[in-house]
Design a protein around this motif. Structure first.
Motif, mmCIF file in Angstrom:
data_model
loop_
_atom_site.group_PDB
_atom_site.id
_atom_site.type_symbol
_atom_site.label_atom_id
_atom_site.label_comp_id
_atom_site.label_asym_id
_atom_site.label_seq_id
_atom_site.Cartn_x
_atom_site.Cartn_y
_atom_site.Cartn_z
ATOM 1 N N ILE A 179 0.809 -1.216 0.000
ATOM 2 C CA ILE A 179 0.000 0.000 0.000
ATOM 3 C C ILE A 179 0.847 1.273 0.000
ATOM 4 C CG2 ILE A 179 -0.305 -0.180 2.527
ATOM 5 C CD1 ILE A 179 -3.073 1.083 2.178
ATOM 6 N N ASN A 180 1.977 1.271 0.676
ATOM 7 C CA ASN A 180 2.798 2.488 0.717
ATOM 8 C C ASN A 180 4.130 2.363 -0.030
ATOM 9 O OD1 ASN A 180 0.934 4.127 1.955
ATOM 10 N ND2 ASN A 180 1.556 3.527 4.026
ATOM 11 N N ASP A 181 4.220 1.367 -0.905
ATOM 12 C CA ASP A 181 5.351 1.258 -1.833
ATOM 13 C C ASP A 181 5.213 2.406 -2.840
ATOM 14 O OD1 ASP A 181 6.895 0.424 -4.180
ATOM 15 O OD2 ASP A 181 6.942 -1.578 -3.300
ATOM 16 N N VAL A 182 6.315 3.041 -3.217
ATOM 17 C CA VAL A 182 6.235 4.162 -4.171
ATOM 18 C C VAL A 182 5.709 3.690 -5.529
ATOM 19 C CG1 VAL A 182 8.603 3.989 -5.058
ATOM 20 C CG2 VAL A 182 7.448 6.238 -4.984
ATOM 21 N N ARG A 183 5.809 2.395 -5.792
ATOM 22 C CA ARG A 183 5.312 1.848 -7.066
ATOM 23 C C ARG A 183 3.812 1.557 -7.035
ATOM 24 N NH1 ARG A 183 9.202 -3.206 -7.244
ATOM 25 N NH2 ARG A 183 8.385 -3.221 -5.123
ATOM 26 N N GLN A 184 3.207 1.655 -5.818
ATOM 27 C CA GLN A 184 1.759 1.397 -5.701
ATOM 28 C C GLN A 184 0.986 2.462 -6.470
ATOM 29 O OE1 GLN A 184 -0.477 3.522 -3.953
ATOM 30 N NE2 GLN A 184 -2.302 2.226 -4.084
ATOM 31 N N GLY A 185 -0.211 2.108 -6.891
ATOM 32 C CA GLY A 185 -1.080 3.050 -7.571
ATOM 33 C C GLY A 185 -2.242 2.310 -8.190
ATOM 34 N N ILE A 186 -2.971 3.003 -9.052
ATOM 35 C CA ILE A 186 -4.091 2.378 -9.749
ATOM 36 C C ILE A 186 -3.510 1.366 -10.747
ATOM 37 C CG2 ILE A 186 -6.126 2.803 -11.154
ATOM 38 C CD1 ILE A 186 -5.997 5.758 -10.207
ATOM 39 N N VAL A 187 -4.020 0.153 -10.738
ATOM 40 C CA VAL A 187 -3.440 -0.914 -11.590
ATOM 41 C C VAL A 187 -3.149 -0.452 -13.012
ATOM 42 C CG1 VAL A 187 -4.087 -3.138 -10.587
ATOM 43 C CG2 VAL A 187 -5.785 -1.857 -11.880
ATOM 44 N N HIS A 188 -4.066 0.345 -13.572
ATOM 45 C CA HIS A 188 -3.904 0.717 -14.981
ATOM 46 C C HIS A 188 -2.932 1.881 -15.180
ATOM 47 C CE1 HIS A 188 -7.023 -2.108 -15.253
ATOM 48 N NE2 HIS A 188 -7.948 -1.322 -14.758
ATOM 49 N N VAL A 189 -2.518 2.490 -14.089
ATOM 50 C CA VAL A 189 -1.424 3.460 -14.167
ATOM 51 C C VAL A 189 -0.107 2.715 -13.934
ATOM 52 C CG1 VAL A 189 -0.424 5.540 -13.144
ATOM 53 C CG2 VAL A 189 -2.911 5.357 -13.433
ATOM 54 N N VAL A 190 -0.130 1.813 -12.968
ATOM 55 C CA VAL A 190 1.066 1.079 -12.564
ATOM 56 C C VAL A 190 1.591 0.155 -13.672
ATOM 57 C CG1 VAL A 190 1.891 -0.730 -10.995
ATOM 58 C CG2 VAL A 190 0.543 1.184 -10.101
ATOM 59 N N GLY A 191 0.704 -0.565 -14.341
ATOM 60 C CA GLY A 191 1.127 -1.564 -15.345
ATOM 61 C C GLY A 191 2.055 -0.969 -16.396
ATOM 62 N N PRO A 192 1.584 0.028 -17.154
ATOM 63 C CA PRO A 192 2.454 0.641 -18.169
ATOM 64 C C PRO A 192 3.663 1.349 -17.547
ATOM 65 C CG PRO A 192 0.152 1.186 -18.581
ATOM 66 C CD PRO A 192 0.210 0.539 -17.226
ATOM 67 N N GLU A 193 3.448 2.022 -16.427
ATOM 68 C CA GLU A 193 4.516 2.796 -15.786
ATOM 69 C C GLU A 193 5.708 1.904 -15.436
ATOM 70 O OE1 GLU A 193 3.466 6.054 -12.779
ATOM 71 O OE2 GLU A 193 3.911 4.324 -11.531
ATOM 72 N N GLN A 194 5.419 0.690 -14.977
ATOM 73 C CA GLN A 194 6.482 -0.233 -14.571
ATOM 74 C C GLN A 194 6.990 -1.097 -15.723
ATOM 75 O OE1 GLN A 194 8.003 -0.331 -11.581
ATOM 76 N NE2 GLN A 194 6.745 1.425 -10.974
ATOM 77 N N GLY A 195 6.372 -0.978 -16.893
ATOM 78 C CA GLY A 195 6.732 -1.881 -17.986
ATOM 79 C C GLY A 195 6.225 -3.289 -17.724
ATOM 80 N N ALA A 196 5.283 -3.405 -16.802
ATOM 81 C CA ALA A 196 4.689 -4.718 -16.503
ATOM 82 C C ALA A 196 3.690 -5.100 -17.583
ATOM 83 C CB ALA A 196 4.007 -4.696 -15.140
ATOM 84 N N THR A 197 3.164 -4.102 -18.269
ATOM 85 C CA THR A 197 2.343 -4.368 -19.454
ATOM 86 C C THR A 197 3.085 -3.787 -20.651
ATOM 87 O OG1 THR A 197 1.015 -2.378 -18.951
ATOM 88 C CG2 THR A 197 0.151 -4.487 -18.242
ATOM 89 N N LEU A 198 3.170 -4.588 -21.697
ATOM 90 C CA LEU A 198 4.028 -4.272 -22.839
ATOM 91 C C LEU A 198 3.287 -4.481 -24.158
ATOM 92 C CD1 LEU A 198 7.229 -6.209 -21.663
ATOM 93 C CD2 LEU A 198 6.978 -3.711 -21.742
ATOM 94 N N PRO A 199 3.805 -3.893 -25.232
ATOM 95 C CA PRO A 199 3.214 -4.141 -26.548
ATOM 96 C C PRO A 199 3.161 -5.644 -26.844
ATOM 97 C CG PRO A 199 4.834 -2.368 -26.686
ATOM 98 C CD PRO A 199 4.944 -2.939 -25.303
ATOM 99 N N GLY A 200 2.129 -6.050 -27.556
ATOM 100 C CA GLY A 200 2.034 -7.433 -27.997
ATOM 101 C C GLY A 200 1.541 -8.416 -26.959
ATOM 102 N N MET A 201 1.369 -7.954 -25.733
ATOM 103 C CA MET A 201 0.901 -8.862 -24.673
ATOM 104 C C MET A 201 -0.613 -9.055 -24.730
ATOM 105 S SD MET A 201 2.623 -7.769 -21.058
ATOM 106 C CE MET A 201 4.186 -8.443 -20.505
ATOM 107 N N THR A 202 -1.070 -10.176 -24.164
ATOM 108 C CA THR A 202 -2.451 -10.251 -23.719
ATOM 109 C C THR A 202 -2.436 -9.880 -22.237
ATOM 110 O OG1 THR A 202 -2.022 -12.613 -23.519
ATOM 111 C CG2 THR A 202 -3.489 -11.936 -25.294
ATOM 112 N N VAL A 203 -3.294 -8.911 -21.880
ATOM 113 C CA VAL A 203 -3.328 -8.392 -20.518
ATOM 114 C C VAL A 203 -4.768 -8.481 -20.006
ATOM 115 C CG1 VAL A 203 -2.961 -6.370 -19.050
ATOM 116 C CG2 VAL A 203 -1.506 -6.721 -21.058
#
Lengths: 476, 215
Positions: free
Chosen positions: A106-130
């Motif tokens: 909850i208080n990790d600096v990487r925490q946030g709204i899933v759909h902001v966090v995914g692209p921001e962290q590169g956890a969601t990438l082009p060509g993926m099924t998400v």
């Protein structure tokens, strides 16, 4: 044979097997998990004695009911005052520990709204099924990914099998040609599209957004646009990969690097519709025609340009539409044929997976800089989409601009978009909101939501009612 | 999952277009970590005059007497007759959970939102899309006839009216089979584990950046 659409390619690339009955087994590369739609899925695994198929395909983060006031937030999960919310966030933590999945606390600096966090962290990438148990998963389509929301049973299915049983959608191209006017943003484009095709216009389709306007949008603007595909009825919206995409992805924590980056880019360059691809439906808009948009009713399709006049039920023939407009006007407490600019506001909300990224906050700050929130406004909330967005905004001094204007600067989360935490509207209150849904009660029991862009919300906060931000920006 | 073969039941109306899943089950009830117990809060903001809270005893709350589901004639209804784009908005599976928990086994409407439609099949609730003119007619028949019942035969893909009229409907073969037999589709998919592993091995070769990054 006709060429393939972007959706056709993404589908083909993830096809495990096509079945005779028309269904297909589709491989899922990434699942994002949050606290609201996952507890029953983990419980299902437990009851059946199953384990996640691939732990490294999942990333979890609490967002929907985390508190956004620092006072309550600072103490972490244990300090969440609402015991029901606390249990749900704690359950996410426990489930991720039990099943050994990676989560941001909850208080990790990487925490946030899933759909902001995914692209921001590169956890969601082009060509993926998400996928994610959240309808705004369409956001990630901006990267050239096949991304859509699923229910909890499917969250469990993906956890257990890394696949989904799917039926292929039809292809729709939404093309926005030309250029946008100054002061008109991706949010206005999204609302204008919904106004044109309706909230069921995209049902049964995968939408690809194209045209010069879309090509010139930043990645964050593209995310705003794809985010609201579901409000047009389409589970997924997507945009072809180009240099804008690659520049955005490069260097993100979970994005490939070095030789792996080159390998990935070679594959991602193919992620566009072929020139001779055939779409089942094509919708076109002219960018120059789009004005700042404001929703007046209780469905995102009840939207008008800021200089528009509300409908009069007496002038509507169709019985179902007449009833819907009459009910919406009554719920919203607005008069038939009144002006959008006459709507007086009680609260302003800048945030949500639609509009809480750094560019959104910059746009809002540019409008309120050196100005004050109108005395008639009870509250103007600014809720960054993630800890990273918050940090960057503070480095740029945006927090000072908001605070000096009389706005509140909060901790990241979904907040007043759906009011699962303490941030909500009172009955009868009107809110200029940068979120995505104006449904009855969405932002609080009896609350009245008007969907707008961040710049329009900021201008409304200062004026106390809706104003045309195009004139505002010229004057400012 | 409970199987669905043939069902006969009392029909109740939800006579408005674009009913969203926030309206079906408001957000405060999504804080539950359970899968059951949502029935008393189905359409909460329409059914009651006050703001409902999770865990509250709904039998003590003031009812909205103007809301059809509160009419005596619709008590015990198990078939919901609705308008276009039913179930739009949020992907919350709590919506079909609430409908099922309340007692609805089938929903008839001219069209459904995609995610909601899919979620229904996972919970033994059958969404039936029928053309708008026919739905209009069913609304008229229902309003005119207290105790109006419909029979739904999934095997034959028919809605049968009290006069014996048979209205055919489409449903895709896989979903139909799962519902008819009450199948656990995770169990079915796991029977294809070898095919999934084969796909995965090939993807690992072609797109190695998709693996072993989040750990």
């Amino acid at each position: 044979m006709a060429g393939q659409t972007l959706y056709d390619k993404l589908w083909q690339n993830h096809l495990v097997e096509q079945r005779d009955d028309g269904s297909a087994l589709i491989y899922i590369d990434r699942q994002l998990i949050h606290e609201v739609t996952s507890p029953q899925a983990f419980e299902g695994l437990r009851l059946a004695g199953r384990k996640p198929w691939r732990r490294d395909a999942n990333l979890a983060v609490p967002d929907h009911n985390v508190p956004t006031e620092l006072r309550e937030r600072a103490g972490g999960v244990a300090a969440i005052e609402d015991p029901v919310s606390r249990l749900q966030v704690q359950t996410l933590d426990d489930n991720c520990d039990d099943f050994d999945l990676v989560k941001f606390d909850i208080n990790d600096v990487r925490q946030g709204i899933v759909h902001v966090v995914g692209p921001e962290q590169g956890a969601t990438l082009p060509g993926m099924t998400v996928v994610c148990g959240d309808s705004h998963t369409s956001t990630h389509g901006a990267l050239g990914a096949l991304a859509h929301g699923i229910g909890t049973s499917e969250v469990e299915h993906v956890l257990a099998t890394q696949t989904l049983i799917q039926q292929k959608m039809k292809n729709m191209l939404v093309r926005v040609d030309g250029k946008l006017q100054q002061g008109v943003t991706a949010k206005d484009v999204a609302l204008a599209i919904i106004g044109k095709i309706g909230t069921a216009g995209g049902t049964g389709y995968a939408i690809e957004f194209g045209g010069e306007v879309v090509r010139e949008l930043s990645m964050e603007g593209r995310m705003t646009l794809c985010n609201m595909s579901i409000e047009a009825g389409a589970r997924m919206g997507m945009i072809a990969v180009d240099d804008t995409t690659l520049d955005y992805v490069k260097g993100r924590p979970y994005a490939p690097a070095g030789e792996m980056w080159d390998l990935a880019v070679a594959a991602w360059r193919e992620l566009h519709s072929d020139d001779d691809a055939v779409f089942d439906a094509v919708v076109t808009l002219q960018g120059a025609d789009i004005k700042p948009q404001v929703t007046w009713g209780t469905s995102p399709e009840m939207v008008l340009p800021v200089d528009g006049q509300l409908p009069d039920p007496a002038a509507i023939d169709d019985a179902t539409s007449k009833a819907a407009v009459t009910r919406a006007l009554a719920y919203m407490g607005l008069d038939a044929s009144s002006q959008i600019t006459d709507i007086k506001l009680d609260r302003v909300f800048i945030g949500s997976c639609t509009n809480s990224r750094i560019e959104d906050l910059r746009a809002a700050a540019a409008v309120v800089k050196g100005r004050k929130v109108a005395s008639s406004i009870k509250q103007a909330l600014v809720v960054p989409g993630s800890g990273q967005v918050k940090k960057q905004a503070e480095e740029e001094g945006l927090d000072r601009i908001f605070l000096d204007a009389g706005m509140e600067w909060r901790e990241p989360g979904c907040s007043m978009c759906l009011a699962m935490n303490a941030d909500k509207l009172g009955a009868g209150e009107h809110c200029a909101s940068t979120s995505n849904r104006n449904f009855e009660g969405r932002q609080g029991f009896g609350g009245r939501t008007h969907l707008v862009s961040p710049a329009m919300a900021a201008a409304a906060a200062v004026a106390g009612h809706f104003v045309d931000v195009r004139q505002w920006q010229e004057a400012g | 999952m409970r199987a669905f073969t043939v069902h006969s039941g009392l029909v109740a109306p939800m006579d408005r277009a674009n009913v969203d899943t926030d309206l079906i089950i408001p957000k405060q009830f999504l804080k539950s970590i359970k899968r059951s117990g949502f029935g008393p809060n189905l359409f909460d903001e329409l059914r009651y005059l006050d703001e409902g809270q999770p865990g509250e005893d709904c039998s003590k709350r003031p009812l909205n007497e103007e809301f059809p589901l509160n009419f005596p004639r619709y008590q015990g209804a198990s078939v919901l007759l609705a308008r276009e784009n039913f179930g739009c908005g949020s992907s919350r599976e709590h919506a079909p959970w609430a409908l099922e928990d309340y007692g609805f086994r089938a929903i008839i409407a001219p069209s459904f939102a995609d995610i909601f439609y899919n979620n229904c099949f996972k919970n033994g609730v059958l969404p039936i899309a029928i053309d708008e003119a026919t739905v209009d007619r069913l609304f008229d028949e229902m309003y005119a006839d207290e105790g109006y019942q419909l029979t739904i035969d999934l095997e034959r893909q028919l809605v049968i009216t009290p006069t014996g009229e048979e209205i055919p409907f489409d449903v895709d073969a896989f979903r139909r089979q799962c519902l008819l037999e009450g199948l656990d589709d995770i169990g079915l998919t796991l029977q294809r584990a070898e095919a999934i592993r084969a796909y995965e091995a090939s993807a690992r070769q072609k797109s190695p950046w998709l693996f072993d990054v989040i750990r």
